[in-house]
Design a protein around this motif. Structure first.
Motif, PDB file in Angstrom:
ATOM      1  N   ALA A  51      -3.374  37.775  48.665  1.00 57.43           N
ATOM      2  CA  ALA A  51      -2.982  38.669  49.756  1.00 57.43           C
ATOM      3  C   ALA A  51      -3.677  40.003  49.552  1.00 57.43           C
ATOM      4  CB  ALA A  51      -1.465  38.863  49.775  1.00 57.43           C
ATOM      5  N   GLY A  52      -3.665  40.830  50.591  1.00 57.81           N
ATOM      6  CA  GLY A  52      -4.299  42.136  50.463  1.00 57.81           C
ATOM      7  C   GLY A  52      -3.922  43.059  51.608  1.00 57.81           C
ATOM      8  N   PHE A  53      -4.216  44.330  51.405  1.00 56.18           N
ATOM      9  CA  PHE A  53      -3.892  45.349  52.402  1.00 56.18           C
ATOM     10  C   PHE A  53      -5.189  45.953  52.950  1.00 56.18           C
ATOM     11  CE2 PHE A  53      -0.237  45.005  49.654  1.00 56.18           C
ATOM     12  CZ  PHE A  53       0.859  45.142  50.510  1.00 56.18           C
ATOM     13  N   VAL A  54      -5.361  45.872  54.262  1.00 53.35           N
ATOM     14  CA  VAL A  54      -6.542  46.442  54.920  1.00 53.35           C
ATOM     15  C   VAL A  54      -6.087  47.164  56.182  1.00 53.35           C
ATOM     16  CG1 VAL A  54      -8.062  44.613  54.059  1.00 53.35           C
ATOM     17  CG2 VAL A  54      -7.003  44.373  56.323  1.00 53.35           C
ATOM     18  N   TYR A  55      -7.014  47.872  56.798  1.00 55.95           N
ATOM     19  CA  TYR A  55      -6.709  48.478  58.088  1.00 55.95           C
ATOM     20  C   TYR A  55      -6.678  47.404  59.170  1.00 55.95           C
ATOM     21  CZ  TYR A  55      -8.050  52.871  55.786  1.00 55.95           C
ATOM     22  OH  TYR A  55      -8.139  53.942  54.932  1.00 55.95           O
ATOM     23  N   MET A  56      -5.906  47.660  60.199  1.00 54.74           N
ATOM     24  CA  MET A  56      -5.864  46.732  61.332  1.00 54.74           C
ATOM     25  C   MET A  56      -7.260  46.526  61.919  1.00 54.74           C
ATOM     26  SD  MET A  56      -4.249  44.743  63.388  1.00 54.74           S
ATOM     27  CE  MET A  56      -2.469  45.099  63.468  1.00 54.74           C
ATOM     28  N   THR A  57      -8.055  47.590  61.968  1.00 52.16           N
ATOM     29  CA  THR A  57      -9.396  47.492  62.540  1.00 52.16           C
ATOM     30  C   THR A  57     -10.281  46.534  61.749  1.00 52.16           C
ATOM     31  OG1 THR A  57      -9.939  49.499  61.300  1.00 52.16           O
ATOM     32  CG2 THR A  57      -9.391  49.760  63.626  1.00 52.16           C
ATOM     33  N   ASP A  58     -10.097  46.482  60.424  1.00 54.19           N
ATOM     34  CA  ASP A  58     -10.891  45.567  59.602  1.00 54.19           C
ATOM     35  C   ASP A  58     -10.400  44.132  59.757  1.00 54.19           C
ATOM     36  OD1 ASP A  58     -12.800  47.292  57.896  1.00 54.19           O
ATOM     37  OD2 ASP A  58     -10.895  48.345  57.823  1.00 54.19           O
ATOM     38  N   ALA A  59      -9.096  43.963  59.857  1.00 53.24           N
ATOM     39  CA  ALA A  59      -8.541  42.627  60.061  1.00 53.24           C
ATOM     40  C   ALA A  59      -9.082  42.026  61.361  1.00 53.24           C
ATOM     41  CB  ALA A  59      -7.019  42.687  60.092  1.00 53.24           C
ATOM     42  N   LYS A  60      -9.272  42.868  62.360  1.00 52.10           N
ATOM     43  CA  LYS A  60      -9.741  42.383  63.665  1.00 52.10           C
ATOM     44  C   LYS A  60     -11.187  41.902  63.641  1.00 52.10           C
ATOM     45  CE  LYS A  60      -6.641  44.743  66.877  1.00 52.10           C
ATOM     46  NZ  LYS A  60      -6.555  45.616  68.070  1.00 52.10           N
ATOM     47  N   ILE A  61     -11.972  42.388  62.689  1.00 51.83           N
ATOM     48  CA  ILE A  61     -13.381  41.973  62.652  1.00 51.83           C
ATOM     49  C   ILE A  61     -13.653  40.974  61.518  1.00 51.83           C
ATOM     50  CG2 ILE A  61     -14.263  44.024  63.814  1.00 51.83           C
ATOM     51  CD1 ILE A  61     -14.771  43.725  60.106  1.00 51.83           C
ATOM     52  N   ALA A  62     -12.582  40.431  60.936  1.00 53.28           N
ATOM     53  CA  ALA A  62     -12.745  39.425  59.880  1.00 53.28           C
ATOM     54  C   ALA A  62     -13.434  38.181  60.446  1.00 53.28           C
ATOM     55  CB  ALA A  62     -11.392  39.051  59.298  1.00 53.28           C
ATOM     56  N   LYS A  63     -14.076  37.414  59.562  1.00 54.70           N
ATOM     57  CA  LYS A  63     -14.710  36.177  59.981  1.00 54.70           C
ATOM     58  C   LYS A  63     -13.681  35.273  60.650  1.00 54.70           C
ATOM     59  CE  LYS A  63     -18.135  36.279  56.256  1.00 54.70           C
ATOM     60  NZ  LYS A  63     -18.599  35.620  55.005  1.00 54.70           N
ATOM     61  N   GLU A  64     -14.106  34.592  61.694  1.00 53.94           N
ATOM     62  CA  GLU A  64     -13.197  33.756  62.488  1.00 53.94           C
ATOM     63  C   GLU A  64     -12.483  32.729  61.612  1.00 53.94           C
ATOM     64  OE1 GLU A  64     -13.270  31.158  66.637  1.00 53.94           O
ATOM     65  OE2 GLU A  64     -15.136  31.946  65.779  1.00 53.94           O
ATOM     66  N   ASN A  65     -11.177  32.640  61.795  1.00 55.31           N
ATOM     67  CA  ASN A  65     -10.322  31.673  61.083  1.00 55.31           C
ATOM     68  C   ASN A  65     -10.370  31.820  59.558  1.00 55.31           C
ATOM     69  OD1 ASN A  65      -9.632  30.393  63.570  1.00 55.31           O
ATOM     70  ND2 ASN A  65     -11.554  29.243  63.493  1.00 55.31           N
ATOM     71  N   SER A  66     -10.596  33.049  59.084  1.00 52.11           N
ATOM     72  CA  SER A  66     -10.659  33.263  57.635  1.00 52.11           C
ATOM     73  C   SER A  66      -9.409  33.925  57.064  1.00 52.11           C
ATOM     74  CB  SER A  66     -11.881  34.124  57.277  1.00 52.11           C
ATOM     75  OG  SER A  66     -11.746  35.431  57.804  1.00 52.11           O
ATOM     76  N   ILE A  67      -8.685  34.673  57.898  1.00 55.82           N
ATOM     77  CA  ILE A  67      -7.485  35.370  57.411  1.00 55.82           C
ATOM     78  C   ILE A  67      -6.355  35.293  58.441  1.00 55.82           C
ATOM     79  CG2 ILE A  67      -8.853  36.965  55.994  1.00 55.82           C
ATOM     80  CD1 ILE A  67      -7.261  38.562  58.935  1.00 55.82           C
ATOM     81  N   GLU A  68      -5.167  35.640  57.985  1.00 54.14           N
ATOM     82  CA  GLU A  68      -4.015  35.755  58.890  1.00 54.14           C
ATOM     83  C   GLU A  68      -3.352  37.103  58.650  1.00 54.14           C
ATOM     84  OE1 GLU A  68      -1.269  32.493  58.655  1.00 54.14           O
ATOM     85  OE2 GLU A  68      -2.870  30.991  58.535  1.00 54.14           O
TER      86      GLU A  68
END
Length: 265
Positions: free
Chosen positions: A196-213
């Motif tokens: 698990a990890g903590f990131v900004y919402m903006t970074d979560a939105k640009i994550a590789k498709e189907n790589s994170i939740e």
């Protein structure tokens, strides 16, 4: 035609040729002098938004070129303190700009807030450990939790403050895997190297498709505010000011909004 006349004509042709060449050289010189390059150092979480802003800015301001330098805000501040030739600094934390201001390294009156962000808890796709809250990170089967280095990456400072405020930091500190910046933390999650990890919402939105939740938005002790300033040692303050004005223009705000930031009015 006499040799004398021929010599005069040849001389005139030579003079005209040299005059044309000098005029051409002067035009080239004038053209190059009109183009100024500014260096903009920006927090890693601004990478995608600022890359687009640079593209649009240069279209609208063809005589100003922008060199982008991305890293953790604390690392960028240290570069500026070390004398790096930076014109504009955009931080993911007010702290680092305030430190530069205290050291008289910012141009007077140039500091302004331009965006806000939010912190989220994310896990690799599939959520095999069934993490549903921040409290679940204390479970024994959760062994690696990633945050940015709190000393240099604001995203890590925000996460640490939040965990300490909720009484979870002491229980989770041994599980921490530090990233140099928010993009490295995101990569750890995309590749499944941590639980698990903590990131900004903006970074979560640009994550590789189907790589994170995204599991949940995490309340922060300190509001996540992005300030920008012009560095006092800049030799291109006027051009730097034009860039900052563009960042806070309707075009700049729209690009920031498109990437999930909340643009300041």
């Amino acid at each position: 035609m006499s040799k004398k006349s021929s010599g005069i004509i040849t001389g005139l042709i030579t003079v005209i040729f040299l005059s044309v060449m000098l005029l051409f050289a002067g035009c080239v010189s004038d053209s190059s002098e009109q183009t100024t390059t500014i260096t903009v150092s920006a927090a890693s979480s601004l990478t995608d938004a600022f890359t687009d802003i640079k593209t649009e800015f240069e279209k609208d301001n063809p005589n100003i070129k922008v060199e982008l330098n991305f890293a953790a805000s604390g690392a960028l501040r240290q570069q500026i303190e070390g004398g790096a030739p930076v014109d504009v600094f955009a931080s993911a934390s007010q702290k680092h700009v305030e430190i530069l201001e205290e050291e008289n390294l910012t141009s007077a009156g140039s500091i302004m807030n331009f965006a806000t962000n939010s912190l989220v808890l994310i896990v690799p796709a599939g959520n095999s450990l069934n993490i549903t809250s921040v409290e679940d990170l204390t479970n024994d089967d959760v062994t690696k939790v990633s945050i940015g280095n709190p000393e240099t990456a604001p995203v890590g400072k925000y996460a640490k403050e939040s965990l300490a405020d909720s009484g979870l930091w002491d229980k989770l500190e041994e599980k921490m895997v530090y990233g140099e910046n928010v993009r490295q933390v995101l990569t750890y999650l995309e590749t499944g190297d941590v639980d698990a990890g903590f990131v900004y919402m903006t970074d979560a939105k640009i994550a590789k498709e189907n790589s994170i939740e995204i599991i949940t938005t995490v309340p922060t002790v300190t509001e996540i505010i992005y300030p920008v300033c012009i560095i006092d040692s800049s030799e291109n303050k006027e051009e730097a000011k034009v860039f900052v004005e563009y960042l806070t223009s309707e075009t700049g705000k729209q690009i920031l909004t498109d990437y999930g930031f909340t643009a300041e009015n």
